[in-house]
Design a protein around this motif. Sequence first.
Motif, mmCIF file in Angstrom:
data_model
loop_
_atom_site.group_PDB
_atom_site.id
_atom_site.type_symbol
_atom_site.label_atom_id
_atom_site.label_comp_id
_atom_site.label_asym_id
_atom_site.label_seq_id
_atom_site.Cartn_x
_atom_site.Cartn_y
_atom_site.Cartn_z
ATOM 1 N N HIS A 53 0.849 -1.133 -0.024
ATOM 2 C CA HIS A 53 -0.132 0.051 0.022
ATOM 3 C C HIS A 53 0.807 1.331 -0.001
ATOM 4 O O HIS A 53 0.707 2.150 -0.952
ATOM 5 N N SER A 54 1.781 1.201 1.015
ATOM 6 C CA SER A 54 2.864 2.345 0.896
ATOM 7 C C SER A 54 3.520 2.809 -0.176
ATOM 8 O O SER A 54 3.701 3.908 -1.090
ATOM 9 N N VAL A 74 -1.366 -7.192 -5.343
ATOM 10 C CA VAL A 74 -0.810 -7.736 -4.149
ATOM 11 C C VAL A 74 -1.400 -7.309 -2.813
ATOM 12 O O VAL A 74 -1.735 -7.971 -1.991
ATOM 13 N N GLU A 75 -1.766 -5.838 -2.986
ATOM 14 C CA GLU A 75 -2.526 -5.260 -1.961
ATOM 15 C C GLU A 75 -3.827 -5.921 -1.650
ATOM 16 O O GLU A 75 -4.431 -6.120 -0.394
ATOM 17 N N GLU A 76 -4.762 -6.070 -2.682
ATOM 18 C CA GLU A 76 -5.845 -6.779 -2.785
ATOM 19 C C GLU A 76 -5.892 -8.083 -2.286
ATOM 20 O O GLU A 76 -6.660 -8.379 -1.269
ATOM 21 N N HIS A 77 -5.027 -8.660 -2.683
ATOM 22 C CA HIS A 77 -5.038 -10.232 -2.170
ATOM 23 C C HIS A 77 -4.549 -10.196 -0.658
ATOM 24 O O HIS A 77 -5.103 -10.860 -0.023
ATOM 25 N N ALA A 83 -2.503 -15.293 -0.536
ATOM 26 C CA ALA A 83 -1.063 -15.202 -1.150
ATOM 27 C C ALA A 83 -1.129 -14.498 -2.586
ATOM 28 O O ALA A 83 -2.139 -14.674 -3.526
ATOM 29 N N PRO A 84 -0.151 -13.567 -2.726
ATOM 30 C CA PRO A 84 -0.128 -12.823 -4.047
ATOM 31 C C PRO A 84 -0.018 -13.767 -5.039
ATOM 32 O O PRO A 84 0.697 -14.684 -4.954
ATOM 33 N N THR A 86 2.401 -14.919 -8.068
ATOM 34 C CA THR A 86 3.888 -14.814 -8.250
ATOM 35 C C THR A 86 4.380 -13.848 -9.399
ATOM 36 O O THR A 86 5.254 -13.431 -9.460
ATOM 37 N N ALA A 87 3.290 -13.769 -10.456
ATOM 38 C CA ALA A 87 3.722 -13.055 -11.695
ATOM 39 C C ALA A 87 3.618 -11.276 -10.958
ATOM 40 O O ALA A 87 4.455 -10.642 -11.613
ATOM 41 N N ASP A 88 2.719 -10.941 -10.298
ATOM 42 C CA ASP A 88 3.087 -9.711 -9.734
ATOM 43 C C ASP A 88 4.091 -9.473 -8.909
ATOM 44 O O ASP A 88 4.829 -8.420 -9.176
ATOM 45 N N ILE A 89 4.565 -10.457 -8.186
ATOM 46 C CA ILE A 89 5.654 -10.288 -7.283
ATOM 47 C C ILE A 89 6.947 -10.109 -8.328
ATOM 48 O O ILE A 89 7.791 -9.361 -8.110
ATOM 49 N N ALA A 90 6.879 -10.791 -9.374
ATOM 50 C CA ALA A 90 7.793 -10.771 -10.488
ATOM 51 C C ALA A 90 8.374 -9.434 -11.021
ATOM 52 O O ALA A 90 9.182 -8.979 -11.272
#
Length: 111
Positions: A53-54, A74-77, A83-84, A86-90
């Motif tokens: 969020h920040s 990621v924030e929504e999940h 768990a977010p 993995t594509a977003d984390i990448a």
Amino acid sequence: MINFEVLNTYMDNDVDIIFAVFSTYMEDYEDGLDRINQLNAEQNWPELFLLSHSLKGILSSFGEEAAVSALGKVEEHTRDNIAPDTADIAIINKELVTINKQINDYLVNMD
């Protein structure tokens, strides 16, 4: 990637303000990438939610789009203790490396 056109608009083309904002960002979030990956690995969804969020808010003021979109997901999940993706984390990993390099280059050139 930082959109300097948008950033300059937000900061009224004031290089001193941009320098201060970038310096503060690096103090607060230079390790953001490591923290995101650690919190994700630990499945610490409440802390990952807060960090996402920040970062999303700060990076949106830099005109960044790809990481902001992924951080929003990621924030929504993580808000829902899911768990977010993995594509977003990448995407976040790739973009934060680029953003930190852009900021470091800018700060070095301003010294």
